[in-house]
Design a protein around this motif. Structure first.
Motif, PDB file in Angstrom:
ATOM      1  N   VAL B 163     -39.730  75.397 -71.138  1.00 54.82           N
ATOM      2  CA  VAL B 163     -38.825  74.445 -70.486  1.00 54.82           C
ATOM      3  C   VAL B 163     -38.372  74.972 -69.127  1.00 54.82           C
ATOM      4  O   VAL B 163     -38.317  74.214 -68.148  1.00 54.82           O
ATOM      5  N   SER B 164     -38.066  76.271 -69.049  1.00 51.61           N
ATOM      6  CA  SER B 164     -37.558  76.762 -67.762  1.00 51.61           C
ATOM      7  C   SER B 164     -38.669  76.749 -66.701  1.00 51.61           C
ATOM      8  O   SER B 164     -38.397  76.484 -65.531  1.00 51.61           O
ATOM      9  N   ILE B 165     -39.920  76.992 -67.101  1.00 52.93           N
ATOM     10  CA  ILE B 165     -41.029  76.892 -66.140  1.00 52.93           C
ATOM     11  C   ILE B 165     -41.169  75.447 -65.650  1.00 52.93           C
ATOM     12  O   ILE B 165     -41.281  75.196 -64.441  1.00 52.93           O
ATOM     13  N   LEU B 166     -41.110  74.521 -66.591  1.00 56.85           N
ATOM     14  CA  LEU B 166     -41.255  73.114 -66.198  1.00 56.85           C
ATOM     15  C   LEU B 166     -40.107  72.688 -65.287  1.00 56.85           C
ATOM     16  O   LEU B 166     -40.314  72.030 -64.260  1.00 56.85           O
ATOM     17  N   GLY B 167     -38.882  73.084 -65.661  1.00 55.75           N
ATOM     18  CA  GLY B 167     -37.722  72.752 -64.835  1.00 55.75           C
ATOM     19  C   GLY B 167     -37.848  73.367 -63.453  1.00 55.75           C
ATOM     20  O   GLY B 167     -37.583  72.714 -62.433  1.00 55.75           O
ATOM     21  N   GLY B 168     -38.260  74.641 -63.445  1.00 58.26           N
ATOM     22  CA  GLY B 168     -38.419  75.338 -62.166  1.00 58.26           C
ATOM     23  C   GLY B 168     -39.482  74.679 -61.303  1.00 58.26           C
ATOM     24  O   GLY B 168     -39.293  74.494 -60.090  1.00 58.26           O
ATOM     25  N   ALA B 169     -40.603  74.297 -61.931  1.00 55.87           N
ATOM     26  CA  ALA B 169     -41.697  73.673 -61.185  1.00 55.87           C
ATOM     27  C   ALA B 169     -41.248  72.346 -60.591  1.00 55.87           C
ATOM     28  O   ALA B 169     -41.529  72.031 -59.427  1.00 55.87           O
ATOM     29  N   TRP B 170     -40.526  71.593 -61.397  1.00 56.01           N
ATOM     30  CA  TRP B 170     -40.061  70.286 -60.904  1.00 56.01           C
ATOM     31  C   TRP B 170     -39.121  70.465 -59.711  1.00 56.01           C
ATOM     32  O   TRP B 170     -39.229  69.787 -58.697  1.00 56.01           O
ATOM     33  N   LEU B 171     -38.211  71.447 -59.834  1.00 58.82           N
ATOM     34  CA  LEU B 171     -37.256  71.628 -58.752  1.00 58.82           C
ATOM     35  C   LEU B 171     -37.934  72.134 -57.491  1.00 58.82           C
ATOM     36  O   LEU B 171     -37.661  71.648 -56.379  1.00 58.82           O
ATOM     37  N   ALA B 172     -38.848  73.108 -57.641  1.00 55.77           N
ATOM     38  CA  ALA B 172     -39.567  73.639 -56.482  1.00 55.77           C
ATOM     39  C   ALA B 172     -40.339  72.524 -55.785  1.00 55.77           C
ATOM     40  O   ALA B 172     -40.418  72.456 -54.560  1.00 55.77           O
ATOM     41  N   ASN B 173     -40.885  71.630 -56.586  1.00 53.65           N
ATOM     42  CA  ASN B 173     -41.654  70.519 -56.024  1.00 53.65           C
ATOM     43  C   ASN B 173     -40.756  69.553 -55.278  1.00 53.65           C
ATOM     44  O   ASN B 173     -41.058  69.141 -54.154  1.00 53.65           O
ATOM     45  N   SER B 174     -39.619  69.219 -55.841  1.00 50.68           N
ATOM     46  CA  SER B 174     -38.815  68.193 -55.192  1.00 50.68           C
ATOM     47  C   SER B 174     -37.959  68.751 -54.059  1.00 50.68           C
ATOM     48  O   SER B 174     -37.702  68.046 -53.085  1.00 50.68           O
ATOM     49  N   VAL B 175     -37.543  70.000 -54.113  1.00 46.22           N
ATOM     50  CA  VAL B 175     -36.702  70.557 -53.050  1.00 46.22           C
ATOM     51  C   VAL B 175     -37.551  71.202 -51.951  1.00 46.22           C
ATOM     52  O   VAL B 175     -37.345  70.965 -50.766  1.00 46.22           O
ATOM     53  N   ALA B 176     -38.532  72.010 -52.362  1.00 45.02           N
ATOM     54  CA  ALA B 176     -39.283  72.786 -51.362  1.00 45.02           C
ATOM     55  C   ALA B 176     -40.722  72.297 -51.221  1.00 45.02           C
ATOM     56  O   ALA B 176     -41.514  72.915 -50.508  1.00 45.02           O
ATOM     57  N   HIS B 177     -41.056  71.194 -51.872  1.00 44.07           N
ATOM     58  CA  HIS B 177     -42.405  70.605 -51.776  1.00 44.07           C
ATOM     59  C   HIS B 177     -43.506  71.601 -52.114  1.00 44.07           C
ATOM     60  O   HIS B 177     -44.563  71.603 -51.508  1.00 44.07           O
ATOM     61  N   ILE B 178     -43.217  72.462 -53.091  1.00 45.18           N
ATOM     62  CA  ILE B 178     -44.267  73.361 -53.575  1.00 45.18           C
ATOM     63  C   ILE B 178     -45.014  72.607 -54.681  1.00 45.18           C
ATOM     64  O   ILE B 178     -44.379  72.101 -55.617  1.00 45.18           O
ATOM     65  N   SER B 179     -46.306  72.525 -54.572  1.00 44.45           N
ATOM     66  CA  SER B 179     -47.040  71.695 -55.532  1.00 44.45           C
ATOM     67  C   SER B 179     -47.050  72.342 -56.916  1.00 44.45           C
ATOM     68  O   SER B 179     -46.899  73.568 -57.058  1.00 44.45           O
ATOM     69  N   TYR B 180     -47.219  71.501 -57.922  1.00 45.20           N
ATOM     70  CA  TYR B 180     -47.244  72.013 -59.293  1.00 45.20           C
ATOM     71  C   TYR B 180     -48.370  73.035 -59.473  1.00 45.20           C
ATOM     72  O   TYR B 180     -48.217  74.048 -60.142  1.00 45.20           O
ATOM     73  N   ASP B 181     -49.518  72.773 -58.836  1.00 48.23           N
ATOM     74  CA  ASP B 181     -50.653  73.694 -58.971  1.00 48.23           C
ATOM     75  C   ASP B 181     -50.309  75.073 -58.416  1.00 48.23           C
ATOM     76  O   ASP B 181     -50.560  76.104 -59.055  1.00 48.23           O
ATOM     77  N   THR B 182     -49.733  75.070 -57.211  1.00 55.45           N
ATOM     78  CA  THR B 182     -49.345  76.345 -56.592  1.00 55.45           C
ATOM     79  C   THR B 182     -48.367  77.097 -57.493  1.00 55.45           C
ATOM     80  O   THR B 182     -48.489  78.294 -57.721  1.00 55.45           O
ATOM     81  N   PHE B 183     -47.389  76.345 -57.996  1.00 52.01           N
ATOM     82  CA  PHE B 183     -46.352  76.948 -58.818  1.00 52.01           C
ATOM     83  C   PHE B 183     -46.966  77.603 -60.062  1.00 52.01           C
ATOM     84  O   PHE B 183     -46.729  78.773 -60.362  1.00 52.01           O
ATOM     85  N   LEU B 184     -47.804  76.832 -60.764  1.00 52.78           N
ATOM     86  CA  LEU B 184     -48.360  77.339 -62.019  1.00 52.78           C
ATOM     87  C   LEU B 184     -49.355  78.474 -61.774  1.00 52.78           C
ATOM     88  O   LEU B 184     -49.436  79.428 -62.553  1.00 52.78           O
ATOM     89  N   LEU B 185     -50.090  78.377 -60.644  1.00 55.96           N
ATOM     90  CA  LEU B 185     -51.019  79.457 -60.308  1.00 55.96           C
ATOM     91  C   LEU B 185     -50.238  80.756 -60.118  1.00 55.96           C
ATOM     92  O   LEU B 185     -50.607  81.821 -60.621  1.00 55.96           O
ATOM     93  N   SER B 186     -49.113  80.630 -59.421  1.00 55.47           N
ATOM     94  CA  SER B 186     -48.269  81.794 -59.177  1.00 55.47           C
ATOM     95  C   SER B 186     -47.736  82.372 -60.493  1.00 55.47           C
ATOM     96  O   SER B 186     -47.670  83.587 -60.676  1.00 55.47           O
ATOM     97  N   VAL B 187     -47.384  81.472 -61.413  1.00 53.95           N
ATOM     98  CA  VAL B 187     -46.931  81.941 -62.722  1.00 53.95           C
ATOM     99  C   VAL B 187     -48.026  82.793 -63.355  1.00 53.95           C
ATOM    100  O   VAL B 187     -47.792  83.914 -63.812  1.00 53.95           O
ATOM    101  N   ARG B 188     -49.250  82.243 -63.315  1.00 55.70           N
ATOM    102  CA  ARG B 188     -50.346  82.931 -63.995  1.00 55.70           C
ATOM    103  C   ARG B 188     -50.703  84.262 -63.328  1.00 55.70           C
ATOM    104  O   ARG B 188     -51.048  85.236 -63.987  1.00 55.70           O
ATOM    105  N   GLN B 189     -50.593  84.305 -62.012  1.00 58.54           N
ATOM    106  CA  GLN B 189     -50.988  85.527 -61.311  1.00 58.54           C
ATOM    107  C   GLN B 189     -49.977  86.656 -61.484  1.00 58.54           C
ATOM    108  O   GLN B 189     -50.357  87.816 -61.580  1.00 58.54           O
ATOM    109  N   GLN B 190     -48.696  86.311 -61.517  1.00 56.56           N
ATOM    110  CA  GLN B 190     -47.699  87.380 -61.470  1.00 56.56           C
ATOM    111  C   GLN B 190     -47.171  87.797 -62.828  1.00 56.56           C
ATOM    112  O   GLN B 190     -46.588  88.876 -62.968  1.00 56.56           O
ATOM    113  N   VAL B 191     -47.303  86.920 -63.800  1.00 54.15           N
ATOM    114  CA  VAL B 191     -46.723  87.260 -65.092  1.00 54.15           C
ATOM    115  C   VAL B 191     -47.830  87.439 -66.113  1.00 54.15           C
ATOM    116  O   VAL B 191     -48.799  86.682 -66.120  1.00 54.15           O
TER     117      VAL B 191
END
Ligand SMILES: Nc1ncnc2c1ncn2[C@@H]1O[C@H](COP(=O)(O)OP(=O)(O)OP(=O)(O)O)[C@@H](O)[C@H]1O
Ligand SMILES: [Mg+2]
Lengths: 250, 262
Positions: B163-191
Motif C-alpha cells: 500500500v505504501s508503494i502504491l500511495g507513494g507512486a500515486w503521489l509522485a506521479n501527481s505532484v512531481a509527474h514521475i511516471s509509474y514505470d520510473t517509480f517502480l523501476l527505481s523500487v526494483r533497482q534499489q531495494v
C-alpha cells in the motif's frame, strides 16, 4: 468413615487481613458436608484451598491422600480434573455459548466423541432446567440461569468430589429443590463427596450429612444436622435463628 | 520510603515483570513446540486480531508512503534525480516504517483488546475457572493469540509495504509527474528482497511483543473494572515502547553491518 480431604491447622490471609486461623476440618468421603457462616467468613476461600487455587500461609491440606503443597503442577492439574467446582458467581466463559461452556470439560479432559458429548450436555442442561438455552451466550442469560449453567459445568464429568459455592443462592424454590436433589443424587449414585457452601438452611437440612460452622477464622461447630440444631453454642443458635441479638457482632 | 529503597523496589518490580513475561513466553513456546495448539480458536483470533486490523494498517501505510514520497519527490526533482524516489519510499517502508507503524497501530488495537479481554476474565473468575477445570490459561488463551499474531503480523506488514508503494507512486506521479514505470523501476533497482524479509523478521518479533505484553498485562489484572482499564492502557504503552526499542536493536543487528563491512 473415610476422610477424603482434610484441612490441617490452616492459616490464610489476604494482605493484612487474616481470614482463616489455625483452621482444621475433615471432609468425609461419600458424604455431603455443608459449610455455613457469615458473609466474608472465608467459606469460598476454603473451597479454593481444597483444589489448590489458593495456597495457605501455613498448615497442610490433604485431598485424596495427597498433600497439595507437595504436588507438582502436573499432579495438581490431574487432581483438579477429578474435582468439580461450581463457582459462587458461576464464572462462565463469556465468549462461549452455554452448550460450549458445559461441554468444555468433556472436550478437553475426556476422549468422548462429539455425539456422546452432545447427548450428555443436552441431558445435563435439561436436568438443571436449561433446555433451549444451549446456543445462548452467558450475557444473554438471567442471573439464575448463569448459576445453573455453572452448576451443570461442574458436574458434567461426574466427578467423585464436587465443591459447590452457594449453588442455590438467588434461585427460585423449585430450582433450588431441583439442584438440591441433584447434589443428593450424585452422592447416592456415585458415592460422591460434596462440600456445599450455602445460606439456605432449608436445603442444608435436607441434604447435609455434616455441617461445619465457620466463625472468625475457625470451625466453631461440626456435626450432623441434628447435632448442629441441638447445639448449645450461642453463636450457632443465633445464626440458625437469624437473630439480631446474640454474641455475633453486627 | 527513602530514595534508595524506592529505586531498589522499582528494579525488583521491573525484574519481576521481565521474568513474568519471559515465563509466559517460554510456556507458550513449549506448547507450540509440542503442537498443542487449538486450531479453530487460532483461526478465530487471526480473524479478530489480524484480519480486522487491515483498515487501520491500510490508512497508516498509505499516508506514510505518500508523505515519504512527497518529501523526497520535491527535492529529487529539483536535483534532477526524480528516478530515485521509488527507491526512497520502498527503502523507508520495507525496512522501517512498514513493520514499525503497522505494529504500533496493531498494538493499539489488538494489544488493548487482548489485555481487556483477559483482564475481565480475571476479574470475573473465568481464569480461576480454567484452572479449576485443570485447563492451562496459557494453552487455552495465550497460545492461540500468539500463533495467530505471529502469522498475521507479517501478512499485515506485506500489505502495508504494498500500500505504501502504491500511495507513494500515486503521489509522485501527481505532484512531481514521475511516471509509474520510473517509480517502480527505481523500487526494483534499489531495494532487495532481503530488505523486505528483514522487515518481516521485525514484524514477527513485534507480533510476539504485542501478544505477550497484552496477555501478561491482562492476566495480572487486579481489582475490578478499574484494574482492567489500568492493565489495558499499560499493555498499549509498554508494547509501543518495546516496539520502538526493539526496532532500533533489530535495525542495528539486521542492517548495521552495511556500515562497517561496505
Ligand atoms: N482476592 C482477595 N483479595 C483480598 N481479599 C479477599 C480476596 N478474596 C477474599 N478476600 C477477603 O477474604 C474474606 C473471606 O472471603 P470469602 O470469599 O472466602 O468469604 P465468604 O465466606 O465466601 O463470603 P460470602 O458468603 O459473602 O461469599 C473476605 O473478608 C474478603 O474480603
Ligand atoms: Mg463466598
Amino acid at each position: 468413615m473415610a476422610v477424603i480431604a482434610r484441612l490441617e491447622d490452616v492459616t490464610m490471609s489476604y494482605g493484612q487481613r487474616v481470614v482463616l486461623q489455625n483452621l482444621s476440618l475433615d471432609i468425609v468421603e461419600g458424604a455431603i458436608t455443608c459449610v455455613i457462616g457469615l458473609s466474608g467468613a472465608g467459606k469460598s476461600t476454603i473451597l479454593r484451598l481444597l483444589n489448590g487455587l489458593r495456597r495457605p500461609d501455613s498448615g497442610r491440606i490433604y485431598v485424596k491422600g495427597q498433600e497439595l503443597g507437595s504436588l507438582s503442577d502436573r499432579e495438581l492439574i490431574e487432581l483438579r480434573r477429578s474435582i468439580g467446582f461450581s463457582f459462587q458467581f458461576a464464572a462462565l466463559f463469556d465468549s462461549l455459548s452455554v452448550f460450549e461452556n458445559v461441554a468444555l470439560p468433556l472436550r478437553e479432559n475426556t476422549t468422548l466423541g462429539t455425539d456422546e458429548i452432545h447427548k450428555r450436555v443436552t441431558h445435563a442442561l435439561e436436568s438443571v432446567g436449561l433446555a433451549g438455552a444451549e446456543e445462548k451466550l452467558p450475557a444473554e442469560l438471567s442471573g439464575g440461569m448463569v448459576k445453573r449453567a455453572g452448576f451443570a459445568r461442574a458436574i458434567i464429568t461426574n466427578p467423585d468430589m464436587v465443591l459447590y459455592d452457594e449453588p442455590t443462592t438467588g434461585l427460585d424454590p423449585i430450582i433450588t429443590h431441583l439442584l438440591t436433589d441433584t447434589i443428593l443424587r450424585l452422592r447416592n449414585q456415585l458415592n460422591g463427596t460434596a462440600v456445599v457452601i450455602s445460606h439456605d438452611l432449608q436445603s442444608i437440612f435436607m441434604m447435609a450429612d455434616y455441617i461445619a460452622m465457620l466463625f472468625e477464622g475457625a470451625v466453631i461447630a461440626y456435626g450432623s444436622v441434628d447435632e448442629i440444631r441441638a447445639s448449645f453454642n450461642p453463636i450457632v443458635q443465633q445464626f440458625l435463628q437469624g437473630s439480631e441479638v446474640g454474641p455475633i457482632p453486627i | 520510603m527513602n530514595p534508595l529503597e524506592s529505586v531498589g523496589r522499582e528494579s525488583t518490580d521491573l525484574l519481576e515483570y521481565v521474568g513474568g513475561v519471559a515465563i509466559l513466553g517460554s510456556e507458550s513456546a513449549s506448547f507450540i513446540a509440542r503442537l498443542r495448539i487449538r486450531v479453530a480458536e487460532t483461526f478465530n483470533q487471526a480473524y479478530l486480531l489480524g484480519v480486522q486490523s487491515w483498515s487501520i494498517v491500510l490508512l497508516t501505510s498509505l499516508f506514510t508512503g505518500m508523505v515519504i514520497s512527497l518529501e523526497s519527490a520535491v527535492q529529487a526533482v529539483q536535483y534532477g534525480v526524480g528516478n530515485l524516489v521509488g527507491g526512497a519510499v520502498a527503502f523507508g517502508s520495507f525496512r522501517e516504517l512498514g513493520p514499525m507503524l503497522s505494529a504500533v497501530v496493531v498494538a493499539g488495537r489488538a494489544g488493548a483488546a487482548i489485555a481487556a479481554e483477559l483482564g475481565s476474565m480475571v476479574v470475573t473468575e473465568q481464569i480461576e475457572a480454567l484452572d479449576a477445570l485443570g485447563l492451562s490459561p496459557v494453552r487455552m488463551l495465550v497460545v492461540p493469540r500468539l500463533v495467530a499474531m505471529l502469522i498475521m503480523m507479517p501478512v499485515l506488514t506485506i500489505f502495508a509495504d504494498i500500500v505504501s508503494i502504491l500511495g507513494g507512486a500515486w503521489l509522485a506521479n501527481s505532484v512531481a509527474h514521475i511516471s509509474y514505470d520510473t517509480f517502480l523501476l527505481s523500487v526494483r533497482q534499489q531495494v532487495h528482497i532481503g530488505d523486505m524479509l528483514k522487515g518481516l523478521v521485525k514484524s514477527f518479533v513485534f507480533g510476539a511483543i504485542i501478544v505477550l505484553i497484552g496477555c501478561y498485562q491482562g492476566l495480572r489484572t487486579r481489582g475490578g473494572a478499574a484494574g482492567v482499564g489500568v492493565a489495558t492502557t499499560g499493555a498499549v504503552v509498554i508494547a509501543i515502547i518495546l516496539i520502538f526499542i526493539t526496532n532500533f536493536l533489530l535495525s542495528y543487528i539486521l542492517f548495521g553491518q552495511q556500515f562497517g563491512g561496505g
